[in-house]
Scaffold this active site. Sequence first.
Site, PDB file in Angstrom:
ATOM      1  N   ASP A  63     -11.579   1.314   4.139  1.00  0.00           N
ATOM      2  CA  ASP A  63     -11.816  -0.130   4.102  1.00  0.00           C
ATOM      3  C   ASP A  63     -13.305  -0.445   3.958  1.00  0.00           C
ATOM      4  O   ASP A  63     -13.688  -1.558   3.597  1.00  0.00           O
ATOM      5  CB  ASP A  63     -11.287  -0.793   5.382  1.00  0.00           C
ATOM      6  CG  ASP A  63      -9.965  -1.522   5.161  1.00  0.00           C
ATOM      7  OD1 ASP A  63      -9.631  -1.793   3.993  1.00  0.00           O
ATOM      8  OD2 ASP A  63      -9.278  -1.822   6.138  1.00  0.00           O
TER       9      ASP A  63
ATOM     10  N   LYS B  58       0.831  -1.209   0.000  1.00  0.00           N
ATOM     11  CA  LYS B  58       0.000   0.000   0.000  1.00  0.00           C
ATOM     12  C   LYS B  58       0.861   1.252   0.000  1.00  0.00           C
ATOM     13  O   LYS B  58       0.578   2.226  -0.702  1.00  0.00           O
ATOM     14  CB  LYS B  58      -0.936  -0.014   1.210  1.00  0.00           C
ATOM     15  CG  LYS B  58      -2.045  -1.051   1.110  1.00  0.00           C
ATOM     16  CD  LYS B  58      -2.714  -1.308   2.447  1.00  0.00           C
ATOM     17  CE  LYS B  58      -3.721  -2.442   2.325  1.00  0.00           C
ATOM     18  NZ  LYS B  58      -4.232  -2.917   3.615  1.00  0.00           N
TER      19      LYS B  58
ATOM     20  N   GLN C  62      -4.940  -2.029   9.994  1.00  0.00           N
ATOM     21  CA  GLN C  62      -4.632  -3.321   9.371  1.00  0.00           C
ATOM     22  C   GLN C  62      -4.998  -4.448  10.339  1.00  0.00           C
ATOM     23  O   GLN C  62      -4.473  -4.521  11.446  1.00  0.00           O
ATOM     24  CB  GLN C  62      -3.145  -3.392   9.021  1.00  0.00           C
ATOM     25  CG  GLN C  62      -2.756  -4.632   8.247  1.00  0.00           C
ATOM     26  CD  GLN C  62      -3.326  -4.658   6.835  1.00  0.00           C
ATOM     27  OE1 GLN C  62      -3.255  -3.681   6.106  1.00  0.00           O
ATOM     28  NE2 GLN C  62      -3.898  -5.779   6.449  1.00  0.00           N
TER      29      GLN C  62
END
Length: 286
Positions: A122, A55, A99
């Site tokens: 997300d 990312k 994460q």
Amino acid sequence: MVISVNLLEGKKVATALDETMTKRVQVLKEKGVTPGLAVILVGDNSASAVYVRNKKRRAEKLGIDFQLIHFDTTVTEKELLSKINELNNDPAIDGFIVQLPVPDHIDEDKVIEAISPAKDVDGFTPISVGNLWIGTPLTKPATASGILMMLDYYNVDLDGKNVVIVGRSNIVGKPTAALMLDRNATVTITHSHTKNLKEITSKADVLVVAIGQAKFIKKDYVKDQAIVIDVGMDRDENGKLCGDVDFDDVKDHVSMITPVPGGVGPMTITALVDQVIELAEGRANG
């Protein structure tokens, strides 16, 4: 080996879209706005570290400001929630993610619920999920969104198509169903308790597989000339990277299929950074 099938190459699509996204970032910077993405990583999970590194690389390539907040596994839930609140209120951060997974002593649901839906790239917060299902998403789960971006690139029209999704996760199965319903597809979600799975999947015009079982889907599960989206990322008996679909068994039976690797994976990060840019565009336009 000659492959007699059209590959849905996410890596190729991601590269093609990079040019457009880079230009969008340049336009934003000319307006005095630099898109900002932050990632909170807790602990030293090797898979998570790889995801975060990918990312970071992609964001910086496009000119997005990337911020990594890395906590030890000893971080308290209170400390983590405090950092999330800080990012919620940081005007330079357009979107951020935590994460997953987080250590057992931290309530994952509480962490997700603490993220502002306006910055939830997300698409995991309850508000984000609700907006997705009523057709007014501000953000979308990246893998599901990436699948749709890839299908658009290859001019796959979902209108009226019979779509079957194998897997009902909140990360892939459910949000992919919601996005495909918005495209007027007829969607069936199957899972580990589904009876007569083969009978259902073999009727799909578009088959999406996300179950985490290496090479589970064989040719007899797939309709002739179907389009197959393999979200799996597994290892076969030789330790080689593979998907949930037995590619070699299926490839000559279908019209289009994603390879593993190089299929859905690159599109997940593409969708993520695209959303960050989109949120920054909203910030720039007031």
